[in-house]
Design a protein around this motif. Structure first.
Motif, short mmCIF file in Angstrom:
data_model
loop_
_atom_site.label_atom_id
_atom_site.label_comp_id
_atom_site.label_asym_id
_atom_site.label_seq_id
_atom_site.Cartn_x
_atom_site.Cartn_y
_atom_site.Cartn_z
N GLN A 1 0.79 -1.22 0.10
CA GLN A 1 -0.04 -0.01 -0.06
C GLN A 1 0.81 1.37 -0.02
OE1 GLN A 1 0.39 -1.57 2.82
NE2 GLN A 1 0.46 -0.48 4.69
N GLN A 2 0.39 2.44 -0.71
CA GLN A 2 1.21 3.48 -0.65
C GLN A 2 0.65 4.37 0.49
OE1 GLN A 2 0.71 5.69 -4.36
NE2 GLN A 2 2.04 7.13 -3.86
N GLN A 3 1.70 4.79 1.25
CA GLN A 3 1.31 5.47 2.59
C GLN A 3 1.42 6.94 2.21
OE1 GLN A 3 2.46 4.18 6.44
NE2 GLN A 3 3.48 2.34 5.34
N VAL A 4 2.19 7.60 1.16
CA VAL A 4 2.38 8.96 1.00
C VAL A 4 2.13 8.94 -0.67
CG1 VAL A 4 3.99 10.79 0.78
CG2 VAL A 4 4.13 9.33 2.70
N LYS A 5 1.10 9.66 -1.12
CA LYS A 5 0.97 9.96 -2.22
C LYS A 5 1.28 11.25 -3.07
CE LYS A 5 -3.34 7.01 -2.33
NZ LYS A 5 -4.80 6.78 -2.62
N GLN A 6 1.81 11.25 -3.96
CA GLN A 6 2.77 12.45 -4.50
C GLN A 6 2.21 12.84 -5.87
OE1 GLN A 6 6.90 12.28 -3.94
NE2 GLN A 6 7.15 14.08 -5.28
N SER A 7 1.70 13.93 -6.09
CA SER A 7 1.56 14.60 -7.42
C SER A 7 2.05 16.02 -7.69
CB SER A 7 0.12 14.55 -7.53
OG SER A 7 -0.61 15.49 -6.63
N PRO A 8 2.38 16.45 -9.06
CA PRO A 8 2.07 15.57 -10.14
C PRO A 8 3.40 14.62 -10.32
CG PRO A 8 3.09 17.59 -10.84
CD PRO A 8 3.04 17.87 -9.20
N GLN A 9 3.37 13.88 -11.18
CA GLN A 9 4.50 12.82 -11.53
C GLN A 9 5.59 13.50 -12.16
OE1 GLN A 9 3.22 9.28 -13.79
NE2 GLN A 9 5.06 8.26 -13.55
N SER A 10 5.17 14.42 -13.12
CA SER A 10 6.21 15.27 -13.76
C SER A 10 5.73 16.73 -13.90
CB SER A 10 6.69 14.75 -15.26
OG SER A 10 5.51 14.76 -15.94
N LEU A 11 6.68 17.87 -14.00
CA LEU A 11 6.26 19.00 -13.80
C LEU A 11 7.44 20.00 -14.80
CD1 LEU A 11 4.40 21.16 -12.60
CD2 LEU A 11 6.18 21.28 -10.54
N ILE A 12 6.63 20.74 -15.59
CA ILE A 12 7.72 21.82 -16.40
C ILE A 12 7.49 23.29 -16.10
CG2 ILE A 12 8.35 22.33 -18.83
CD1 ILE A 12 7.88 19.27 -19.68
N VAL A 13 8.26 23.85 -15.71
CA VAL A 13 8.16 25.43 -15.50
C VAL A 13 8.97 26.24 -16.29
CG1 VAL A 13 7.18 24.62 -13.29
CG2 VAL A 13 9.18 25.10 -13.16
N GLN A 14 8.79 27.41 -16.35
CA GLN A 14 9.77 28.30 -16.92
C GLN A 14 10.60 28.85 -15.92
OE1 GLN A 14 9.06 27.15 -20.35
NE2 GLN A 14 10.09 29.02 -20.32
N LYS A 15 11.49 29.38 -16.22
CA LYS A 15 12.78 30.06 -15.25
C LYS A 15 12.03 31.15 -14.52
CE LYS A 15 17.03 32.46 -15.07
NZ LYS A 15 18.24 32.86 -15.92
N GLY A 16 12.04 31.33 -13.28
CA GLY A 16 11.36 32.43 -12.66
C GLY A 16 10.17 32.07 -12.16
N GLY A 17 9.47 30.77 -12.55
CA GLY A 17 8.21 30.53 -12.14
C GLY A 17 8.02 29.71 -10.85
N SER B 1 6.99 26.54 -8.50
CA SER B 1 6.96 25.16 -8.73
C SER B 1 6.37 24.52 -7.79
CB SER B 1 8.20 24.23 -8.97
OG SER B 1 9.11 24.77 -10.15
N ILE B 2 5.14 23.86 -7.81
CA ILE B 2 4.39 23.18 -6.62
C ILE B 2 4.09 21.60 -6.70
CG2 ILE B 2 2.17 23.39 -5.21
CD1 ILE B 2 1.59 26.32 -6.51
N ILE B 3 4.48 21.19 -5.75
CA ILE B 3 4.40 19.54 -5.54
C ILE B 3 3.65 19.22 -4.14
CG2 ILE B 3 5.66 17.32 -5.61
CD1 ILE B 3 8.22 18.85 -6.71
N ASN B 4 2.87 18.54 -4.55
CA ASN B 4 1.76 18.08 -3.33
C ASN B 4 1.87 16.65 -3.24
OD1 ASN B 4 0.08 20.65 -3.57
ND2 ASN B 4 -0.28 19.99 -5.70
N CYS B 5 1.56 16.48 -1.56
CA CYS B 5 1.75 15.31 -1.20
C CYS B 5 0.52 15.08 -0.09
CB CYS B 5 3.20 14.93 -0.34
SG CYS B 5 4.55 14.52 -1.55
N ALA B 6 0.18 13.79 0.07
CA ALA B 6 -0.87 13.49 0.86
C ALA B 6 -0.62 12.17 1.77
CB ALA B 6 -2.29 13.22 0.13
N TYR B 7 -0.88 12.15 2.88
CA TYR B 7 -0.54 10.99 3.68
C TYR B 7 -1.83 10.45 4.43
CZ TYR B 7 -0.41 14.06 7.72
OH TYR B 7 -0.82 15.13 8.61
N GLU B 8 -1.73 9.13 5.05
CA GLU B 8 -2.95 8.62 5.25
C GLU B 8 -2.69 8.31 7.08
OE1 GLU B 8 -3.77 5.89 1.42
OE2 GLU B 8 -3.32 5.08 3.11
N ASN B 9 -1.43 7.80 7.46
CA ASN B 9 -1.21 7.62 8.77
C ASN B 9 -0.96 8.74 9.66
OD1 ASN B 9 -0.08 6.55 11.05
ND2 ASN B 9 1.30 5.02 10.19
#
Lengths: 115, 110
Positions: free
Chosen positions: B1-17, B19-27
């Motif tokens: 089972q996956q205890q930590v879910k992360q998204s997105p799998q890949s991310l492309i941003v421009q210089k100066g932008g 970047s946001i990466i999200n995670c959710a947990y259950e325990n």
């Protein structure tokens, strides 16, 4: 860089053969971990050790065994290698257990290919 | 089972932008949430970490936002640079184990 050495760095082995990967640390950290990294799966814990001769299973322990006879060495053994065990294996160490806000330091990894 | 879910799998941003990466947990026993950064051919290295008694932690251009009630946390990279291009892993621990999300490959275009 934390003093962690993984050996070998690369290995190709045949299906059905036993393989042992070594992790050696010079930091005298109590906790040692073995992870495997696969595309789409991230880092998955195989086994970890919380002291000499004290080990426990992680989430993907089937087909693997570990041993820790000295603080500085943590061995991972694939008892009978299968193609599904082709992966990059990382050793990590931490001074205290991960719950106490402690950084885990990773080695450079071992790329294992089972043919 | 996956205890930590992360998204997105890949991310492309421009210089100066941003970047946001999200995670959710259950325990709910998890009480330490680090982020690791990994460059190709290298092992992961700790980038920044947070404990659930605070809602935000900032170190330079990197910020962790933590929402305990939603069991979610995120990494924000402000003014993203090409040198930030790497794979980022969120993680969580509450015992002797450290469990990781599946990772996000970030590419910052110049």
């Amino acid at each position: 860089d934390a003093g962690i050495t993984q050996s070998p760095r690369h290995k190709v082995t045949e299906t059905g053969t036993p393989v042992t990967l070594r992790c050696h640390q010079t930091e005298n950290h109590r906790y040692m971990y073995w992870y495997r990294q696969d595309p789409g799966h991230g880092l998955r814990l195989i086994h970890y050790s919380y002291g000499v001769k004290d080990t426990d299973k992680g989430e993907v322990s089937d087909g693997y065994s570990v041993s820790r006879s000295k603080t500085e060495d943590f061995l991972l053994t694939l008892e009978s290698a299968t193609s599904s065990q082709t992966s990059v294996y990382f050793c990590a160490i931490s001074e205290r257990y991960a719950a106490t806000n402690t950084e885990a330091f990773f080695g450079q990894g071992t790329r294992l290919t089972v043919v | 089972q996956q205890q930590v879910k992360q998204s997105p799998q890949s991310l492309i941003v421009q210089k100066g932008g941003i970047s946001i990466i999200n995670c959710a947990y259950e325990n709910t026993a998890f009480d330490y949430f680090p982020w690791y950064q990994q460059f190709p051919g290298k092992g992961p290295a700790l980038l920044i970490a947070i404990r659930p008694d605070v809602s935000e932690k900032k170190e330079g251009r990197f910020t962790i936002s933590f929402n305990k009630s939603a069991k979610q946390f995120s990494l924000h990279i402000m003014d993203s640079q090409p040198g930030d291009s790497a794979t980022y892993f969120c993680a969580a621990s509450g015992s002797e184990k450290l469990v990781f999300g599946k990772g996000t490959k970030l590419t910052v275009n110049p």
